[in-house]
Scaffold this active site. Sequence first.
Site, mmCIF file in Angstrom:
data_model
loop_
_atom_site.group_PDB
_atom_site.id
_atom_site.type_symbol
_atom_site.label_atom_id
_atom_site.label_comp_id
_atom_site.label_asym_id
_atom_site.label_seq_id
_atom_site.Cartn_x
_atom_site.Cartn_y
_atom_site.Cartn_z
ATOM 1 C CG ASN A 51 8.947 69.550 30.438
ATOM 2 O OD1 ASN A 51 9.025 70.373 31.123
ATOM 3 N ND2 ASN A 51 8.937 70.462 29.365
ATOM 4 N N GLY B 283 9.382 70.309 34.529
ATOM 5 C CA GLY B 283 8.770 71.762 34.328
ATOM 6 C C GLY B 283 7.405 71.627 34.786
ATOM 7 C CE LYS B 284 4.768 69.802 28.627
ATOM 8 N NZ LYS B 284 4.249 68.607 27.287
ATOM 9 C CG ASP C 202 2.639 67.603 22.267
ATOM 10 O OD1 ASP C 202 3.344 67.897 22.260
ATOM 11 O OD2 ASP C 202 2.152 68.699 20.738
ATOM 12 C CE1 TYR D 219 11.697 77.917 21.675
ATOM 13 C CE2 TYR D 219 10.462 76.095 22.934
ATOM 14 C CZ TYR D 219 11.584 76.461 21.750
ATOM 15 O OH TYR D 219 11.664 75.336 20.743
ATOM 16 C CE LYS E 104 5.612 78.456 32.424
ATOM 17 N NZ LYS E 104 6.486 78.092 32.117
HETATM 18 P P1 ITT Z 1 6.175 65.450 27.144
HETATM 19 O O1 ITT Z 1 5.822 64.905 25.725
HETATM 20 O O2 ITT Z 1 7.560 64.009 28.374
HETATM 21 O O3 ITT Z 1 5.509 66.035 28.211
HETATM 22 P P2 ITT Z 1 8.417 67.197 26.266
HETATM 23 O O4 ITT Z 1 8.347 68.228 26.891
HETATM 24 O O5 ITT Z 1 8.875 66.885 25.100
HETATM 25 O O6 ITT Z 1 7.054 66.378 27.583
HETATM 26 P P3 ITT Z 1 6.271 68.837 24.330
HETATM 27 O O7 ITT Z 1 6.133 67.474 23.955
HETATM 28 O O8 ITT Z 1 4.570 69.028 24.460
HETATM 29 O O9 ITT Z 1 6.639 68.595 25.673
HETATM 30 O O10 ITT Z 1 7.170 69.519 23.812
HETATM 31 C C1 ITT Z 1 7.492 70.938 24.674
HETATM 32 C C2 ITT Z 1 8.065 72.218 24.364
HETATM 33 O O11 ITT Z 1 7.499 73.388 24.397
HETATM 34 C C3 ITT Z 1 8.749 72.233 24.637
HETATM 35 O O12 ITT Z 1 10.421 72.350 23.978
HETATM 36 C C4 ITT Z 1 8.884 72.885 25.571
HETATM 37 O O13 ITT Z 1 9.585 73.354 26.551
HETATM 38 C C5 ITT Z 1 7.266 73.745 25.290
HETATM 39 N N1 ITT Z 1 6.938 74.366 26.433
HETATM 40 C C6 ITT Z 1 5.835 74.254 26.597
HETATM 41 N N2 ITT Z 1 5.604 74.713 27.622
HETATM 42 C C7 ITT Z 1 6.209 75.311 28.024
HETATM 43 C C8 ITT Z 1 6.122 76.641 28.985
HETATM 44 O O14 ITT Z 1 4.939 76.542 29.776
HETATM 45 N N3 ITT Z 1 7.052 77.275 28.689
HETATM 46 C C9 ITT Z 1 8.379 77.543 28.507
HETATM 47 N N4 ITT Z 1 8.233 76.425 27.184
HETATM 48 C C10 ITT Z 1 7.138 75.203 27.157
#
Ligand code: ITT
Length: 201
Positions: free
Chosen positions: A9, A11-12, A69, A154, A175
């Site tokens: 991800n 963004g992360k 997660d 989100y 943030k």
């Molecule tokens: P990785 O598993 O590769 O890290 P992923 O996007 O699949 O990537 P997750 O399984 O942890 O990660 O799912 C996280 C979900 O929650 C995903 O839909 C994100 O968009 C949302 N999310 C997590 N942190 C967020 C944040 O800071 N702001 C907005 N949405 C977030």
Amino acid sequence: MRLLVATYNRGKMAEYAELLQELPIELVSLADLGIELEVEETGTTFAENALLKARTFAEVSGMVTMADDSGLEVDALDGAPGIYSARYGGPNATDEDRYRKLLEEIADVPQAQRTARFRCVIALAWPDGRRAFTEGTIEGKIACSARGEHGFGYDPVFYLPEYRRTMAELPPETKNEISHRAVAARALVDKLSHCFVAGQS
Ligand code: ITT
């Protein structure tokens, strides 16, 4: 020390680059290592899924690895989408599809009952099997419509009453001071700093 930040991800990844910059370690991404591997999130909690990801990538890379997660818990939906936040709306859904589906599902829920929180659990896995966890949350409400261009996921529908803005309307620096990920990352920095003092890698 090098630390693998195991996420696909973007963004992360961008947030961790900021959040962990005070650590005297080199952050390495999956892209840096050319690792492409789908980890099925079969756990029933954020911690289980974070550990699944961290352990798998620690084994593949041989490096100390962190994974998070995270997701959104909406009280009017009994905590959904929760650990299913990334899968909400089906396999080909975009971030926008997912938050639009959420807005539709709770369209009839009044303001006062639109409470929600973001949760982030970070798992840290060493190739020798050691592990550690940290966690962070942030409370807010689900807005009635999407607003803001920053962040990801989100963020455009997560409203922070104290700031009178959605998470996506906040500058990224703000943030990164208050988010669920910021809280979990600060705890991780503390834990890793102790490892340094103890001379571990
Ligand atoms: P990785 O598993 O590769 O890290 P992923 O996007 O699949 O990537 P997750 O399984 O942890 O990660 O799912 C996280 C979900 O929650 C995903 O839909 C994100 O968009 C949302 N999310 C997590 N942190 C967020 C944040 O800071 N702001 C907005 N949405 C977030």
